[in-house]
Write a protein that holds these residues in place. Structure first.
Motif, PDB file in Angstrom:
ATOM      1  N   SER A   1       1.042  -1.302  -0.145  1.00 45.79           N
ATOM      2  CA  SER A   1       0.021  -0.092   0.079  1.00 45.79           C
ATOM      3  C   SER A   1       0.729   1.144  -0.115  1.00 45.79           C
ATOM      4  N   TRP A   2       0.590   1.992  -1.139  1.00 45.72           N
ATOM      5  CA  TRP A   2       1.622   3.428  -1.058  1.00 45.72           C
ATOM      6  C   TRP A   2       0.553   4.486  -0.824  1.00 45.72           C
ATOM      7  N   TYR A   3       1.278   5.440  -0.299  1.00 43.09           N
ATOM      8  CA  TYR A   3       0.574   6.673   0.130  1.00 43.09           C
ATOM      9  C   TYR A   3       1.309   7.847  -0.105  1.00 43.09           C
ATOM     10  N   ASP A   4       0.794   8.958  -0.206  1.00 43.32           N
ATOM     11  CA  ASP A   4       1.472  10.324  -0.095  1.00 43.32           C
ATOM     12  C   ASP A   4       0.746  10.930   1.140  1.00 43.32           C
ATOM     13  N   CYS A   5       1.459  11.340   1.860  1.00 41.67           N
ATOM     14  CA  CYS A   5       1.107  12.115   3.255  1.00 41.67           C
ATOM     15  C   CYS A   5       1.596  13.665   3.174  1.00 41.67           C
ATOM     16  N   THR A   6       0.463  14.415   3.427  1.00 39.77           N
ATOM     17  CA  THR A   6       1.096  15.747   3.514  1.00 39.77           C
ATOM     18  C   THR A   6       0.559  16.515   4.962  1.00 39.77           C
ATOM     19  N   VAL A   7       1.425  16.977   5.698  1.00 36.51           N
ATOM     20  CA  VAL A   7       1.427  17.673   6.811  1.00 36.51           C
ATOM     21  C   VAL A   7       1.575  19.246   6.606  1.00 36.51           C
ATOM     22  N   THR A   8       0.270  19.811   6.877  1.00 29.65           N
ATOM     23  CA  THR A   8       0.489  21.444   6.697  1.00 29.65           C
ATOM     24  C   THR A   8       0.522  22.134   8.012  1.00 29.65           C
TER      25      THR A   8
ATOM     26  N   GLN B 140       5.035  22.909   5.683  1.00 30.87           N
ATOM     27  CA  GLN B 140       4.275  21.811   4.659  1.00 30.87           C
ATOM     28  C   GLN B 140       5.492  20.869   4.557  1.00 30.87           C
ATOM     29  N   VAL B 141       4.988  19.662   4.885  1.00 32.38           N
ATOM     30  CA  VAL B 141       5.851  18.790   4.523  1.00 32.38           C
ATOM     31  C   VAL B 141       5.203  17.599   3.617  1.00 32.38           C
ATOM     32  N   LYS B 142       5.534  17.013   2.659  1.00 32.81           N
ATOM     33  CA  LYS B 142       5.065  16.111   1.862  1.00 32.81           C
ATOM     34  C   LYS B 142       5.981  14.860   1.775  1.00 32.81           C
ATOM     35  N   PHE B 143       5.402  13.593   1.998  1.00 32.93           N
ATOM     36  CA  PHE B 143       6.306  12.362   2.241  1.00 32.93           C
ATOM     37  C   PHE B 143       5.660  11.122   1.689  1.00 32.93           C
ATOM     38  N   SER B 144       6.313  10.058   1.260  1.00 34.76           N
ATOM     39  CA  SER B 144       5.769   8.838   0.938  1.00 34.76           C
ATOM     40  C   SER B 144       5.706   7.959   2.033  1.00 34.76           C
TER      41      SER B 144
ATOM     42  N   GLY C 139      10.428   6.819   2.311  1.00 33.90           N
ATOM     43  CA  GLY C 139      11.353   7.001   1.192  1.00 33.90           C
ATOM     44  C   GLY C 139      11.508   8.205   0.436  1.00 33.90           C
ATOM     45  N   SER C 140      10.638   9.244   0.648  1.00 34.35           N
ATOM     46  CA  SER C 140      10.584  10.388   0.044  1.00 34.35           C
ATOM     47  C   SER C 140      10.318  11.667   0.915  1.00 34.35           C
ATOM     48  N   VAL C 141      10.887  12.662   0.873  1.00 33.19           N
ATOM     49  CA  VAL C 141      10.296  13.718   1.858  1.00 33.19           C
ATOM     50  C   VAL C 141      10.629  15.080   1.130  1.00 33.19           C
ATOM     51  N   GLN C 142       9.617  15.920   1.030  1.00 33.30           N
ATOM     52  CA  GLN C 142       9.678  17.271   0.508  1.00 33.30           C
ATOM     53  C   GLN C 142       9.205  18.220   1.656  1.00 33.30           C
ATOM     54  N   VAL C 143      10.351  19.194   2.001  1.00 37.79           N
ATOM     55  CA  VAL C 143      10.158  19.928   2.981  1.00 37.79           C
ATOM     56  C   VAL C 143       9.902  21.346   2.557  1.00 37.79           C
ATOM     57  N   MET C 144       8.917  22.121   2.807  1.00 37.21           N
ATOM     58  CA  MET C 144       8.626  23.460   2.228  1.00 37.21           C
ATOM     59  C   MET C 144       8.566  24.483   3.218  1.00 37.21           C
TER      60      MET C 144
ATOM     61  N   LEU D 127      -2.921  20.334  13.336  1.00 36.45           N
ATOM     62  CA  LEU D 127      -2.326  20.358  12.191  1.00 36.45           C
ATOM     63  C   LEU D 127      -3.207  19.687  11.111  1.00 36.45           C
ATOM     64  N   LYS D 128      -3.307  20.108   9.960  1.00 39.82           N
ATOM     65  CA  LYS D 128      -4.029  19.570   8.702  1.00 39.82           C
ATOM     66  C   LYS D 128      -3.164  18.334   8.358  1.00 39.82           C
ATOM     67  N   ILE D 129      -3.516  17.179   8.256  1.00 42.15           N
ATOM     68  CA  ILE D 129      -2.769  15.973   7.913  1.00 42.15           C
ATOM     69  C   ILE D 129      -3.573  15.332   6.961  1.00 42.15           C
ATOM     70  N   ASP D 130      -3.116  15.417   5.489  1.00 37.63           N
ATOM     71  CA  ASP D 130      -3.901  14.724   4.573  1.00 37.63           C
ATOM     72  C   ASP D 130      -3.166  13.678   3.956  1.00 37.63           C
ATOM     73  N   LEU D 131      -4.061  12.314   3.556  1.00 29.16           N
ATOM     74  CA  LEU D 131      -3.451  11.021   3.239  1.00 29.16           C
ATOM     75  C   LEU D 131      -4.173  10.451   2.094  1.00 29.16           C
ATOM     76  N   GLU D 132      -3.407  10.381   0.942  1.00 27.76           N
ATOM     77  CA  GLU D 132      -3.707   9.742  -0.257  1.00 27.76           C
ATOM     78  C   GLU D 132      -3.156   8.436  -0.615  1.00 27.76           C
ATOM     79  N   ARG D 133      -3.947   7.368  -0.625  1.00 35.28           N
ATOM     80  CA  ARG D 133      -3.480   6.008  -1.059  1.00 35.28           C
ATOM     81  C   ARG D 133      -3.381   6.055  -2.621  1.00 35.28           C
ATOM     82  N   VAL D 134      -2.035   6.074  -3.324  1.00 37.11           N
ATOM     83  CA  VAL D 134      -1.978   6.263  -4.605  1.00 37.11           C
ATOM     84  C   VAL D 134      -1.573   4.781  -5.402  1.00 37.11           C
TER      85      VAL D 134
END
Length: 419
Positions: A222-229, A288-292, A273-278, A323-330
């Motif tokens: 199960s793969w997800y994209d998680c975004t914490v704002t 905001q942080v987006k990670f897999s 395995g993947s993290v993007q910090v803004m 905080l706002k936390i969004d999760l999408e199963r991709v």
């Protein structure tokens, strides 16, 4: 009148040196300076590799069929060609910094089975085929395992054709350009049973000093994209107690991903395995942080419970932090148990040959996953050095590759039946 073989089938063995030489010859196509291979799907180098393997098949008297997504099926006739063939195979496309064995071994061990049967004049009741599946790696085009996925109906031919690389070249045009867009409709090619030999791509067999891995299943994922704002602000003047630090909250979730996996042993896996910090600035609190998130396990019950645990923790963290936390199963691949009969034939062949074996559940995806949707399927693993794959230093011992091909030979003969 058909002649029955007088060969003692139990004594039949492949030629390990011939198998090794085939692997090394294919590895010259796209060879890299560090000893690996870069042969991306549907490139000119992929065409050269396809041509080489197809020509080897024709030299062995095999017929070659290509379907609309470019999958290649190389057939050695049986006594009863109305029977669905017993198929083996894998892929010959590689990662950009790939090795000599991932996928290639599965195709060329199948070719070595054919050469051995021809050398000893062995006739089988059912035909035997070697398949080369298109774009397994997904390095140039997504989705991964494209050829086998279209073949089994996991996604449409049109979807695959439209996939483009970073330069805007699409799959249909590239298949046409290299001359491997066939006429046979995907899925019209019957399969009676499917076996795939592969390097393990992990350290389990080597660490256990065991030659053959019997593969009962492939982990589901199960793969997800998680975004914490949160809210970015100055790192100096902003007191700790009023910060809305998206990165700190993300680290709690990342630790929980690992904790969830550890709660469902022995096959639970959890990876970020993947993290993007803004805005990714030294003196700004991350807004905001987006990670897999990658969760895996061997059965639906465990994988579904891991999913539920993740959702529960995210809700708890929302309530605690505000905080706002969004999760999408991709992406979702269900666990794939292989057919007991094929697994049993691999086990029996290994025992007959005297090879040390252990069960190894695959953590990586393979074309056998999709083949298993259409026919009984099984896999054979052999060790690779230090468990390293998808790397130019990928390596395997010739004697281990030979052993795996011998198991493949006898498992396929058990399914195809010797006349």
């Amino acid at each position: 009148m058909d002649m029955k073989t007088t060969t003692d089938i139990s004594q039949l063995r492949i030629d390990g040196n011939r198998l090794w030489q085939s692997l090394m010859e294919l590895a010259t196509i796209g060879a890299t300076a560090k000893g690996g291979v870069c042969r991306l799907a549907l490139t000119d180098l992929d065409k050269q590799g396809r041509d080489l393997v197809s020509n080897w098949a024709k030299q062995e008297g095999m017929s070659v069929t290509v379907d609309q997504i470019g999958n290649i099926f190389m057939r050695r006739a049986g006594r009863n060609n109305d029977l669905p063939p017993v198929v083996t195979g894998s892929h010959i496309d590689t990662q950009p910094t790939g090795g000599k064995f991932d996928g290639n071994y599965g195709v060329l061990s199948g070719m070595e089975v054919i050469r051995t049967l021809n050398q000893h004049n062995i006739q089988t009741e059912a035909p035997i085929e070697v398949a080369v599946w298109t774009n397994e790696e997904g390095s140039r085009f997504v989705p991964v395992m494209m050829g086998s996925g279209v073949f089994c109906g996991a996604f449409t031919l049109e979807h695959a054709y439209a996939a483009s690389d970073v330069d805007g070249h699409n799959v249909k045009d590239e298949l046409t350009r290299i001359g491997y867009i066939g006429e046979q409709r995907c899925g019209d090619h019957p399969i009676g049973a499917y076996y795939e030999a592969h390097i393990e791509q992990g350290p389990v067999l080597e660490n256990a000093d065991t030659v053959i891995g019997v593969v009962p299943a492939v982990l589901g994922l199960s793969w997800y994209d998680c975004t914490v704002t949160g809210f970015e602000s100055h790192a100096g003047p902003t007191p700790m107690e009023i910060r809305k630090d998206a990165l700190q909250v993300s680290t709690y979730i990342m630790q929980e991903v690992v904790a969830i996996a550890k709660r469902y042993p022995p096959y639970g896996r959890g990876t970020v395995g993947s993290v993007q910090v803004m805005p990714n600035s030294r003196n700004v609190i991350p807004g905001q942080v987006k990670f897999s998130i990658d969760l895996r396990n061997v059965n639906d019950e465990s994988l579904n419970q891991m999913h539920a645990d993740l959702l529960a923790y995210l809700e708890q963290t929302r309530q605690k932090t505000g905080l706002k936390i969004d999760l999408e199963r991709v992406s979702y691949f269900p666990p794939c148990p292989f057919h007991p009969e094929c697994v049993g034939e691999v086990r029996k062949a290994s025992a007959m040959l005297g090879y040390a074996t252990m069960d190894v559940v695959s953590g990586a995806g393979h074309d056998a996953i999709y083949a298993a949707r259409l026919a009984p399927a099984g896999m054979i693993f052999v060790p690779c050095k230090d468990g390293v794959s998808h790397n130019e230093i990928e390596d395997a011992k010739p004697e281990h590759l030979e052993a795996g091909a011998n198991v493949l030979l006898h498992a396929m003969l058990a399914s195809a039946k010797v006349v």
